[in-house]
Design an enzyme around this catalytic site. Sequence first.
Site, short mmCIF file in Angstrom:
data_model
loop_
_atom_site.label_atom_id
_atom_site.label_comp_id
_atom_site.label_asym_id
_atom_site.label_seq_id
_atom_site.Cartn_x
_atom_site.Cartn_y
_atom_site.Cartn_z
N ASN A 165 -5.86 -7.41 -1.40
CA ASN A 165 -5.10 -7.91 -2.55
C ASN A 165 -3.62 -8.18 -2.22
O ASN A 165 -3.01 -9.07 -2.78
CB ASN A 165 -5.22 -6.98 -3.76
N GLU A 263 -3.91 5.46 -0.54
CA GLU A 263 -3.49 4.81 -1.78
C GLU A 263 -4.73 4.14 -2.34
O GLU A 263 -5.20 3.13 -1.83
CB GLU A 263 -2.38 3.80 -1.50
N CYS A 297 -3.71 -2.41 -7.55
CA CYS A 297 -4.05 -1.00 -7.80
C CYS A 297 -3.26 -0.44 -8.97
O CYS A 297 -3.77 0.37 -9.75
CB CYS A 297 -3.79 -0.16 -6.54
N GLU A 474 4.14 5.93 0.14
CA GLU A 474 4.64 4.83 0.95
C GLU A 474 5.88 4.26 0.28
O GLU A 474 6.17 4.53 -0.87
CB GLU A 474 3.56 3.75 1.09
#
Length: 495
Positions: A165, A263, A297, A474
Site C-alpha cells: 500500500n 506494524e 493501516c 518507526e
Amino acid sequence: MTVQDLAANYLSTGRIDGLPDGHFIGGRFTSASDRKMESFDPARAEAFAEFSLGTEADMDTAIEAAEKAAKDWARALPSERCRILNNVARVFHENADRLAVLEVLDSGKTLAEAQGDVQSSARLFEYYAGAADKLDGRSVNLGPDLTAFTVREPVGVTGHIIPWNYPTSTFARGVAPALAAGCSVVAKPAETTPFTALVMAELLSEAGVPDGLVNVVTGLGSDVGAKLARDPRIKQLTFTGSVTTGVNVAQTAAPNVTRLTLELGGKSPLVAFEDADPEKVADGAYWAIFSNSGQICSAGSRLILHKSLRDEVLAILTERASNLKVGHGLKNPDMGAINSDLHLGRIKAHVDAAKARGANILTGGDVTTDPDTGKGWFFQPTIIADLRANDPAVQDEIFGPVLSVQNFETEDEAVELANGTEFGLMASVYTRDTGRAMRVAHALDSGQVSVNDYWAGGLELPFGGNKKSGYGREKGWEGLDAYTKVKAITISNAS
C-alpha cells in the site's frame, strides 16, 4: 521527461521504459531469472511488466552481500553516513517524477498521493541523515571510583518486508534509520509492487551508498520472504502487513531470537463530540477513509459520532462520497484503484456480508470501474451507518474505502467504543474542549492520537501500534531504536 510526459506516454502506449530487470544485489542488478511474474496496473487490470521470482538462493546471496558490507559501514565515520544519506535525499528529489509514476502503476494510487509519498521518502533520508552523527550514549554517575557510560552500536544485517500500500515510503522509513545507525539492508517488496524498491536501491547506489549495503530481492513471501524471516544472519526484521502474516513472520523468526518490529492492522476511530464543527468532522472523516482508497493501516475506518451530530455530519459526508470520482491514478482523480483483484474481492465480500445482515448502507457498496475505460479494480466509496459495537464491519479490518459509523451519547461510551476492537494503531478526537481532548487522548489505547485533524503529525513522530496492531516504533527518533543495541562500559578508577 516530466511527470506529465511520463504519464502521457504510459497512458497512450501501456508501456514504461527502463524498468529494472532482476534483483539488486551487491550494488548491481543481477541476471534475470527464468522464473517470472506479471506486474499489473490496478487501474487497467492489465499486466504492464514482468519481474523476477526470486529463490532462496537469491536471498542467500543478498544476505551474504549485506553481511560483508555491514562490517565496513559500521566502522564508517558518522559524518560520512550523514553526507551520503543527505545525498540520497537529493537524488530522490531529482528522480521524483519517475518514482511517482512507478508508484502509481505499482500500487494504483493517484499521482498526487504518489508524489507525496516520494517527497516524504526523501525527507526520511534527510531526517535520519541528521541523526547519523548524533547517536550518542550517556554518562552514568556511579561515584568517583568508576567511570561508566553507554554506547549505541549497529545491530548488523537488517531485513525489511515491504507492504504494497505504501511501497516507497515504507521502504524509506526502514532503510533510512537502518543506514543511519550503521546497519546493512535486505529488502523484500510485496509481489504486487516490486519496482519502486528496485529503483530506489539503484538510486541509493548512485548516491554513494556502498555496494552490498542495500539489497532487494523480489518474489513470493512463501519463498524469499520466509527465507529472510528465518535466516539467523538477520539481526533485526521489520515487517508491515496483516496480523495473520505478521504472526507467521514472528513465529518463523522466533528460533533465532531475531529482533522484530511489527506494524500490523488497524481499525482506527475518529471520535467526534457534540461541540465539534460538523464540516470539519466530515472533512476529516472523508480524508481519513478515502485517501489511498482506504488502503492504509491507520485509515480512519470508524467514525464514532455523538448522536447530536449524526444527521448533519453524515449528510455532508455522504454527498461528498457519492460525488467522488475514481479513475486511473495518472489522471489524478479523487480516488485511485484497489491494488489487486484478490483484495478487491475481499472488500466486496465484507460489504456483501454487511448487506446480508441488513446494514444501513448510505452510499456505495459495490465494485466499479474506471468510467473512462470500463476497466480496473475499483470499489465505490462506501458508508455504513448505525452499526453495533460487535458488528463485523466495526471489528474487522476491511482495508478499503469503507467507513463504518457508530453513535454515542457520553464521553465514557465514546472511549469504550473507540477502544472496542483488537487494534490500537491510530485514533483522532474532534472537540473544542481542550480538557476533554486530553482526557480522551490519554484514555485511548492507541499508538498515536491526533486532535481536530486526523492526519496531523509527521515523520518526526514515532509511528506504531498497540494490541494486535503490532509493536515497536518507526519514524521519529524512536525509529532508530530497532537498529541499535546499547552497550554499557564501566572502568574502575581505583589505584
